[in-house]
Design an enzyme around this catalytic site. Sequence first.
Site: not given
Ligand code: NAD
Ligand code: TYD
Length: 374
Positions: A35, A61-62, A132-134, A180, A184, A210, A219, A371
Site C-alpha cells: 500500500d 506505489d503500484i 466495481t459495479d459502476e 473513476y 476502473k 460497501n 463516503k 517514513y
Molecule cells: P479506499 O480508498 O478506502 O482504499 C484504497 C487503498 O489503496 C488505500 O489504502 C490507498 O492507500 C491505496 N492506494 C491508492 N493508490 C495507491 C497506489 N498508487 N499504490 C498503492 N496503494 C495505493 O478504497 P476501498 O473503498 O477500500 O476500495 C478498494 C477497492 O475496491 C478499489 O479497487 C475499489 O475500486 C473497489 N470497490 C470499492 C467499493 C466501495 O464501495 N468502496 C465497491 C466496489 C469496489
Molecule cells: P459515495 O459514498 O460517494 O459512493 P458512490 O458515489 O461510489 O456511489 O456516494 C453514495 C451516494 O451518496 C451517491 O449517490 C452520492 C451520494 N452522496 C451525497 O448525496 N452526498 C455526499 O456528501 C456524498 C459523499 C455522497
Amino acid sequence: MSRNILITGGAGFIGSHVVRLFVTKYPDYRIVNLDKLTYAGNLANLKDVEQAPNYRFERCDICDYDAVRAIFRKYDIDGVIHLAAESHVDRSIKDPFTFARTNVMGTLTLLQSAREHWNGAWDGKLFYHISTDEVYGALELTHPEGIEPPFSTTASSTEHLAYGADFFYETTKYNPHSPYSASKASSDHFVRAYHDTYGMPTLVTNCSNNYGPYQFPEKLIPLFINNIRHRKPLPVYGRGENVRDWLYVEDHARAIDVIFHRGKVAETYNIGGFNEWKNIDLVRVLVCTVDRLLGRKEGEDMDLITYVTDRPGHDMRYAIDSSKLQRELGWEPSLQFEEGIGKTVRWYLDNQAWMDNITSGEYERYYEEMYRNR
Ligand code: NAD
Ligand code: TYD
C-alpha cells in the site's frame, strides 16, 4: 498448501477487511500488504493483525515498476488480490489524472510484474482484480414516486425492494460515466487482456457499494454519521433520489475469499447485497439510528439534511444481480441491512478516536514522519 499472497490496498477500507480475514483464517499463508498509504490508507485499520507472524507490510506505489517487481521477487508471490485504487467519484471529477495513473497504469504495472515473475508458469497462480459495479453505468429508476422506503426510518423491517426492472449482470455492457468508473473499466479490460493474450490466470469481480467499519469519511455513510454526531449539515446531492445497492464490507471480504479459492479462472462474478436504497431514505435511517444510539430524540436531527447541487453525471441507480455467485459458489450476504447499519453506526460512535485522527489529518503526518526517518 502454503501461499504467498500479495494484497494491494490493504490499508484502505475494503482491503483492511480482506487482509484481516486472510491473516486470521489462513495462518499458513504469507500475506503481504502492499500500500502506498495515500490519504485513504491508514495502518490503524490493521492494528489487530499487524503483529501476526504471517503478515508483512510494504509501503509501495503500484505504479513503481521496479519496486513492485522487487516485492514479487522478495516474497515469491503466487497470488494477487488487487484492491489498491483511487476510489472516490467526487475526487475523480476534480482530479481525473490521478485516477488514470493509479487505477490504469498501476494495475498494468502489477499485471506486467506478475507476468514477468511467473514467466509462463501459470500453474497455481492467480491475479484477482477487485472492481466495481459502476463500470456498468447507470440503471433507470422506473418507480421514482409513491414507493415506501424498504423499511421505516426506525429500521424495523428489511424487505428487499427493487427500484427498477433491470439489474447489472455479468453480461451487461460496460458504460462508465465518471472518471473513476472509466478508470476502473479500463483496468478491468487490461486484466482480461492479460488472460486472453498471455494466458495469465485472472479473475474480476464487480461489487456494489460497501459499508461498514474503517471506511474513509468522505463516503456517504461515515461522513454523515460523523456529521450527525457533531450536528453538521448533511449535504444530499440533488433530490436524494439516487439509488445504491449496499453490501456489508465483511460480506464482500467473504465473497473475495470464496472466489479467490474456488472461482473459475477468467470468469467475472458480480457481488451485491440485493439491498437497494434511495439516498434520502438511507440518510433518514442514519439520522434516526445515530440519534437513538446517542440518547437523543429519534429523528430530532432530521433538519440537518441539506439538499445541495447534484454531482455532475450522477448515476441514478445501481443494482447488482449476484445470483451467479450464489448459484455457482454458494455465497450470499449474511447480514440483513438492519443489523449491518446498526453495527456500523455503533462502530463509528465507539471509535471516535479513529475518526478524529483522520479528520484532524494526524494519521497522515504520523506516516510522513515515520517514513522520513527510515
Ligand atoms: P479506499 O480508498 O478506502 O482504499 C484504497 C487503498 O489503496 C488505500 O489504502 C490507498 O492507500 C491505496 N492506494 C491508492 N493508490 C495507491 C497506489 N498508487 N499504490 C498503492 N496503494 C495505493 O478504497 P476501498 O473503498 O477500500 O476500495 C478498494 C477497492 O475496491 C478499489 O479497487 C475499489 O475500486 C473497489 N470497490 C470499492 C467499493 C466501495 O464501495 N468502496 C465497491 C466496489 C469496489
Ligand atoms: P459515495 O459514498 O460517494 O459512493 P458512490 O458515489 O461510489 O456511489 O456516494 C453514495 C451516494 O451518496 C451517491 O449517490 C452520492 C451520494 N452522496 C451525497 O448525496 N452526498 C455526499 O456528501 C456524498 C459523499 C455522497
